[in-house]
Enzyme design. Structure first.
Site, PDB file in Angstrom:
ATOM      1  N   ASP A  78       7.809   6.065   3.654  1.00 44.70           N
ATOM      2  CA  ASP A  78       8.785   5.275   2.890  1.00 44.70           C
ATOM      3  C   ASP A  78       9.924   4.799   3.799  1.00 44.70           C
ATOM      4  OD1 ASP A  78       9.424   7.988   3.059  1.00 44.70           O
ATOM      5  OD2 ASP A  78      10.283   8.127   1.049  1.00 44.70           O
TER       6      ASP A  78
ATOM      7  N   ASP B  38       0.294  -5.247   5.460  1.00 41.54           N
ATOM      8  CA  ASP B  38       0.702  -6.456   4.730  1.00 41.54           C
ATOM      9  C   ASP B  38       2.190  -6.717   4.987  1.00 41.54           C
ATOM     10  OD1 ASP B  38      -1.849  -6.857   3.621  1.00 41.54           O
ATOM     11  OD2 ASP B  38      -1.025  -7.393   1.658  1.00 41.54           O
TER      12      ASP B  38
ATOM     13  N   TYR C 107      -9.494   6.283   0.609  1.00 46.54           N
ATOM     14  CA  TYR C 107     -10.625   5.371   0.463  1.00 46.54           C
ATOM     15  C   TYR C 107     -11.973   6.101   0.425  1.00 46.54           C
ATOM     16  CZ  TYR C 107      -7.704   1.247   1.227  1.00 46.54           C
ATOM     17  OH  TYR C 107      -6.766   0.248   1.097  1.00 46.54           O
TER      18      TYR C 107
ATOM     19  N   LYS D 191       3.390  11.239   4.606  1.00 45.67           N
ATOM     20  CA  LYS D 191       4.247  11.639   3.491  1.00 45.67           C
ATOM     21  C   LYS D 191       4.109  13.156   3.370  1.00 45.67           C
ATOM     22  CE  LYS D 191       6.948  10.644   0.041  1.00 45.67           C
ATOM     23  NZ  LYS D 191       8.354  10.280   0.260  1.00 45.67           N
TER      24      LYS D 191
ATOM     25  N   ASP E 192      -2.942   0.259   5.123  1.00 44.50           N
ATOM     26  CA  ASP E 192      -3.208  -0.960   4.356  1.00 44.50           C
ATOM     27  C   ASP E 192      -1.893  -1.594   3.910  1.00 44.50           C
ATOM     28  OD1 ASP E 192      -4.684  -2.874   2.827  1.00 44.50           O
ATOM     29  OD2 ASP E 192      -4.195  -1.723   1.035  1.00 44.50           O
TER      30      ASP E 192
HETATM   31  C1  IPM Z   1      -7.667  -4.932   3.597  1.00 39.96           C
HETATM   32  C2  IPM Z   1      -7.973  -5.045   2.124  1.00 39.96           C
HETATM   33  C3  IPM Z   1      -9.029  -4.044   1.711  1.00 39.96           C
HETATM   34  C4  IPM Z   1      -8.452  -2.658   1.922  1.00 39.96           C
HETATM   35  C5  IPM Z   1      -9.551  -4.193   0.269  1.00 39.96           C
HETATM   36  C6  IPM Z   1     -10.035  -5.595  -0.014  1.00 39.96           C
HETATM   37  C7  IPM Z   1     -10.638  -3.215  -0.051  1.00 39.96           C
HETATM   38  O1  IPM Z   1      -6.804  -4.925   1.383  1.00 39.96           O
HETATM   39  O2  IPM Z   1      -8.595  -5.102   4.404  1.00 39.96           O
HETATM   40  O3  IPM Z   1      -6.511  -4.741   3.966  1.00 39.96           O
HETATM   41  O4  IPM Z   1      -7.785  -2.111   1.030  1.00 39.96           O
HETATM   42  O5  IPM Z   1      -8.664  -2.115   2.998  1.00 39.96           O
HETATM   43 MN    MN Z   2      -4.994  -4.883   2.587  1.00 37.95          MN
END
Ligand code: IPM
Ligand code: MN
Ligand code: NAD
Length: 357
Positions: A224, A252, A140, A191, A248
């Site tokens: 992975d 999710d 990032y 990784k 990130d």
């Molecule tokens: C998160 C989001 C952000 C990230 C995006 C919107 C820039 O996916 O907060 O998880 O990648 O960190």
């Molecule tokens: Mn995210």
């Protein structure tokens, strides 16, 4: 900055951001009566709409103002199909994370009701861990560029930055948290079998830091494999520490394990400084304006913020109320209920009030 009445900057943002933020604010305001929580909330209209109207993302001086005048920032979500470059989200969200040096992205993964996980035959105690995502560098960092852009010979480079200082402080934060919370294990995901330089640095620093925490098991997995094990055996995790991009992606997945993105909370933290709290989910354009977004992620994020501000009892009360609402099936559709965004948070408010009587 430390004050008696904590000041919170509220940036609702785009899409479902304003809808879920409204409900989190409603909960925070209720806590004034039930728990004596005194917060001064101030709204800021930073987001896609302002960007499209005025060309402004994060206004000049905003970061200095946040540092000077606020104790925390509460954000909804940023992202709008009318801004395909995502320029405003980059300036506002990544801008705050980087420039306020919020190096810890703390993302708890906790199953509140066994019926919510897509995994078969899992109990709530099987999904209960915390991810420490490095939040200021890695993939990032914005480094990279194009050569011969738009031609058949085009080259795009996208670099990843890992500093000794950055890697060390997030790993230390993960071990410190494990020690304070009585967690038994810290697992580092990387990784390093392919990313020989950054991965090597993470490996060395992880081993060095772990020496100072003899009572905590230090464990390593390739990312992975971790993605696989998070599905097959999530109970093995206590604290996970990893870089920005892997964190990130894994969070999710973690959100899915606990019932979906509508439930996942996060804090962008630099201990002792103004810190940013936001649900893990984005602006979910297909849901925006329909009153169907789950407010729980935002409300649990508010609970994390309360804990950060020292309002522990209020924070716990919110978490318990969210759990009770979910257990009672008083939820939005993503969790199998029938309620609108507002009705779901009204149910949470009722549980807070009932418990406080
Ligand atoms: C998160 C989001 C952000 C990230 C995006 C919107 C820039 O996916 O907060 O998880 O990648 O960190
Ligand atoms: Mn995210
Ligand atoms: P998203 O998190 O917005 O939504 C993905 C899907 O998850 C939705 O379609 C919906 O099915 C579900 N979902 C998310 N939040 C929910 C909620 N509160 N209640 C019920 N269901 C929910 O991810 P996306 O679709 O990949 O991204 C949309 C936009 O949001 C993009 O512009 C992206 O960059 C941005 N984004 C912003 C943030 C942030 O501001 N922190 C985080 C992630 C994505």
């Amino acid at each position: 900055m430390t004050r008696n009445v904590k000041r919170i900057a509220v940036v609702a943002g785009d899409g479902i951001g304003p809808e879920v933020t409204r409900e989190a604010v409603r909960v925070l305001e209720l806590l004034r009566a039930t728990h004596g929580v005194e917060l001064e909330l101030q709204a800021f209209d930073w987001g896609a709409e302002k960007f499209l109207r005025e060309g402004v993302t994060l206004p000049d001086g905003a970061l200095e103002m946040l540092t000077r005048e606020f104790d925390a920032i509460f954000a909804g979500a940023f992202g709008d199909p009318r801004v395909p470059s995502n320029k405003h989200a980059e300036d506002i969200l990544l801008g705050m994370r980087r420039k306020l040096d919020l190096y810890i992205n703390l993302r708890p993964v906790r199953l509140l009701d066994a019926r919510l996980t897509p995994l078969r035959e899992r109990k709530i105690e099987d999904v209960d861990f915390v991810v420490f995502r490095e939040n200021t560098e890695g993939a990032y960092c914005g480094a990279g560029g194009f050569l011969k852009r738009g031609t058949q010979d085009e080259i795009a480079t996208q670099e990843e930055l890992n500093t000794r200082r950055g890697v060390e402080r997030i790993i230390v934060a993960a071990f410190e948290y494990a020690r304070k919370q009585g967690r038994k294990k810290v697992t580092m995901a990387d990784k390093s079998n392919v990313q020989r330089f950054g991965g090597d640095l993470w490996q060395r620093v992880f081993k060095e830091v772990a020496v100072g925490y003899a009572e905590i098991e230090a464990n390593h997995q390739y990312v992975d494999a971790m993605a696989m094990f998070m599905v097959l055996n999530p109970a093995q995790y206590d604290v996970i520490v990893t870089n920005n991009l892997f964190g990130d992606i894994l969070t999710d997945l973690g959100a899915a394990l606990q019932g979906g993105l509508g439930l996942a909370a996060s804090g962008n933290i630099h201990p002792g400084r103004v810190s940013l709290f936001e649900p893990v989910h984005g602006s979910a354009p297909p849901l925006a304006g329909k009153g169907v977004a789950n407010p729980c992620g935002a409300i649990l994020t508010a609970a994390m913020m309360l804990e950060y501000l020292g309002h522990d009892a209020a924070s716990r009360a919110v978490e318990v109320a969210v759990r009770l609402s979910i257990n009672a099936g008083e939820t939005t559709r993503d969790l199998g209920g029938q309620l609108s965004t507002t009705e779901a948070s009204a149910s949470i408010c009722r549980h807070i009030e009932r418990a406080a009587q």
